[in-house]
Design a protein around this motif. Structure first.
Motif, short mmCIF file in Angstrom:
data_model
loop_
_atom_site.label_atom_id
_atom_site.label_comp_id
_atom_site.label_asym_id
_atom_site.label_seq_id
_atom_site.Cartn_x
_atom_site.Cartn_y
_atom_site.Cartn_z
N ARG A 1 36.20 18.18 34.97
CA ARG A 1 37.33 17.77 35.81
C ARG A 1 38.20 18.94 36.23
N LEU A 2 38.65 19.72 35.27
CA LEU A 2 39.64 20.77 35.54
C LEU A 2 39.14 21.85 36.48
N LEU B 1 41.98 9.23 39.50
CA LEU B 1 41.78 8.09 38.61
C LEU B 1 41.03 8.51 37.35
N MET B 2 40.21 9.55 37.42
CA MET B 2 39.52 10.05 36.23
C MET B 2 40.53 10.54 35.20
N PHE B 3 41.54 11.27 35.64
CA PHE B 3 42.56 11.78 34.73
C PHE B 3 43.35 10.63 34.11
N ILE B 4 43.68 9.62 34.91
CA ILE B 4 44.42 8.46 34.39
C ILE B 4 43.59 7.75 33.34
N LYS B 5 42.31 7.54 33.63
CA LYS B 5 41.42 6.88 32.68
C LYS B 5 41.29 7.68 31.39
N ASP B 6 41.22 9.01 31.48
CA ASP B 6 41.06 9.85 30.31
C ASP B 6 42.31 9.90 29.43
N LEU B 7 43.49 9.83 30.06
CA LEU B 7 44.75 10.09 29.36
C LEU B 7 45.43 8.84 28.82
N PHE B 8 45.21 7.69 29.45
CA PHE B 8 46.02 6.52 29.14
C PHE B 8 45.15 5.34 28.72
N PHE C 1 48.46 26.37 34.95
CA PHE C 1 49.24 26.56 33.72
C PHE C 1 49.54 25.28 32.95
N VAL C 2 49.28 24.10 33.53
CA VAL C 2 49.69 22.87 32.87
C VAL C 2 48.52 21.91 32.63
N VAL C 3 47.70 21.67 33.65
CA VAL C 3 46.65 20.65 33.55
C VAL C 3 45.57 21.09 32.57
N GLU C 4 45.03 20.14 31.82
CA GLU C 4 43.97 20.40 30.86
C GLU C 4 42.69 19.68 31.27
N GLU C 5 41.58 20.13 30.71
CA GLU C 5 40.33 19.40 30.84
C GLU C 5 40.45 18.12 30.01
N THR C 6 40.31 16.95 30.66
CA THR C 6 40.57 15.69 29.97
C THR C 6 39.30 14.95 29.56
N TYR C 7 38.14 15.44 29.97
CA TYR C 7 36.91 14.75 29.55
C TYR C 7 36.71 14.92 28.05
#
Length: 550
Positions: free
Chosen positions: A174-175, A220-227, A283-289
């Motif tokens: 993702r990232l 939506l991938m990030f939302i699914k991974d994080l929440f 500097f902020v976003v991470e790989e969420t998979y």
């Protein structure tokens, strides 16, 4: 809803967000637990999501159907719950601190803000073209219709680029895809601002559309991974609000800027906004998979931050995810599911008019109401306010409808319940289009035109969130694919309509043109009725996506 517990159950707090209820059961090793953790998402796809810990399967048949699915087979009754003490966390988080579900609320929201801000960019930059037509036509000695071709090409690439985003994310991670696409989007934004000729401007605009769409298609991938499941609708509402608002903020800002200075400053501002989002990604976003089927000790090494951002860490572990063939076939497998195909057609036939109206309305209202650039910019406050109202209402509406459904269905939630919101939003869209057509044809006061436009935008805001949430609930393993197909539907419809919207209204009259659009929206609503009636049966007969990774 009151929580029912066995007297022997033990409650303890494992973090600031999660309560764990454990019924006595044989203890197993961590590695075994990782492979036999209940897959509540798969259970939800099959038999409905059991969101309340006190809920039980409604029939022995449902229990047997769930037990048949190997991915959710388990003998453990341990469930982690939300802080309210009764909402089951879906999916169940692992014990690994690197699991994105275990990250702090602050970290999750910061990532969501950056992704949402990046999702704001593509339609913001795309929609500015409608306001710049007259300055650019004078500069390059071409008609506004010819200049508008650059916008049409940009709009089409927003949808086409989304498919590549999903394929590359499934293979490279993702990232890194978010980073590289935004970086190239930044470079092409500079090209748009400094283009010396119309052909070069058009080339940069088309390329910018392809690369800037990354967070719009992949958010939506990030939302699914994080929440967790019960948080999805609220988070989608935040993310979707930026997508719906962005095509109106573009002309709003551009109108005021071009009233005082050159159109190039509009794109220099867009370049700066893209640059800020790029810094946030770096500097902020991470790989969420994260693969929860693996035990903590078997998780691949994360590597240094720079390696995660540019994709080196993900490349080293690519064999643990999808092959490239797997990645490119995922969108095809998704659209072959009847539910996804029907939702895509419905969204294409309802959202297409958003893009068509937005890109051509200045051509209608400037001569009709003798608007200058400043007045035109002020007129764009209408859809901005309407979209914000839709976001605020949706923040409470979607959860309220879900809660009402759970109370009347023993804590069990079916994805088709999401469509209840569309029964509320659809009349706003239909009525808005009809009134807008008559207002433009019969020279009604511009406030009537504004209210009609606002009604349609309010309806599309609520509808978009409900549709995204439904598709994610139906196929949680295909979060990227369902979002990409909706993005493709949105931009493809707008791409087609932009070509004939003005001629259509001019030749047949605005009332006839927009009345036909309203009729199409009304007819398309029958697809929602069909999905409420037979959606679950379609999902069961076609089966899950069975991707190698989420």
């Amino acid at each position: 809803m009151n929580l029912r517990k066995d007297d022997t159950a033990e409650k303890h707090i494992s973090s600031d967000d999660v309560a764990v209820y454990t019924n006595p059961a044989p203890t197993s090793h961590a590695h075994s637990q990782a492979h036999h953790r209940r897959d509540l998402e798969r259970e939800g796809e099959l038999m409905g999501y059991m969101l309340d810990v006190g809920a039980s399967r409604s029939s022995e048949g449902e229990k047997r159907e769930t037990e048949k699915d190997n991915s959710s087979a388990t003998h453990s009754e341990e469930l982690k719950l939300a802080k309210d003490g009764h909402t089951v966390l879906i999916p169940q988080p692992s014990a690994d601190p690197n699991d994105p579900l275990n990250w702090s609320t602050t970290k999750k929201y910061v990532i969501l803000i950056v992704v949402t801000a990046t999702a704001f960019l593509p339609d913001y930059g795309s929609a500015t073209g409608g306001v710049l037509l007259f300055q650019q036509s004078t500069l390059w000695h071409k008609t506004p219709d010819v200049i508008n071709h650059s916008h049409v090409g940009n709009s089409f690439m927003l949808g086409a680029g989304g498919m590549f985003v999903i394929v590359f994310s499934a293979y490279f991670g993702r990232l890194p895809v978010l980073f590289w696409f935004t970086l190239i989007g930044f470079a092409t934004a500079i090209g748009c601002a400094s283009a010396p000729s119309f052909p070069s401007f058009m080339a940069f605009r088309i390329l910018n559309g392809f690369f800037s769409t990354v967070a719009q298609a992949g958010g939506l991938m990030f939302i699914k991974d994080l929440f967790f499941f019960h948080e999805h609708a609220r988070m989608i509402n935040i993310w979707d609000a930026s997508i719906i608002l962005s095509p109106y903020f573009g002309p709003f800002v551009a109108s005021f800027v071009t009233s005082k200075t050159s159109w190039r400053w509009v794109f220099w501002m867009y370049t700066m906004m893209t640059g800020l989002c790029l810094l946030g990604i770096m500097f902020v976003v991470e790989e969420t998979y994260y693969d929860r089927s693996l035990a903590q000790e078997d998780q691949p090494p994360r590597g240094r931050r720079i390696e995660r951002v540019v994709g080196i860490a993900q490349w080293r572990t690519r064999t643990m995810r999808n092959t490239f063939y797997d990645a490119i076939t995922r969108p095809v497998q998704a659209i072959l599911k009847p539910v996804i195909a029907i939702c895509t057609v419905y969204y294409l036939t309802t959202f297409a008019w958003v893009v068509g109206i937005n890109t051509t309305l200045s051509i209608f209202v400037k001569p009709l109401y003798s608007f200058g650039q400043v007045q035109l910019g002020a007129f764009y406050t209408t859809p901005i306010v309407a979209a914000i109202l839709g976001q605020i209402v949706g923040h409470f509406l979607h959860d309220a409808l879900a809660t009402h459904y759970l109370r009347h269905h023993d804590g069990k939630f079916e994805p088709e319940a999401r469509f209840r919101a569309i029964w509320i939003s659809q009349p706003f869209m239909i009525a808005g289009l009809v009134i807008l057509g008559f207002a433009l044809q019969k020279d009604w006061h511009f406030m009537v035109t504004a209210v009609a436009w606002g009604m349609y935008v309010f309806g599309i805001m609520v509808t978009t969130v409900a549709l995204q949430a439904y598709m994610l609930d139906s196929y949680p393993e295909g979060s990227g694919e369902v979002a990409a197909w909706l993005s493709f539907a949105r931009t493809t419809g707008g791409f087609i309509v932009s070509y004939f919207q003005v001629r259509w209204a001019t030749n047949l009259g605005a009332a006839s043109s927009f009345g036909t659009q309203a009729a199409i929206c009304a007819f398309a609503f029958l697809l929602i009725v069909l999905l409420q009636w037979k959606g679950k049966a379609m999902r069961m007969s076609s089966g899950p996506l069975n991707f190698k990774t989420d």
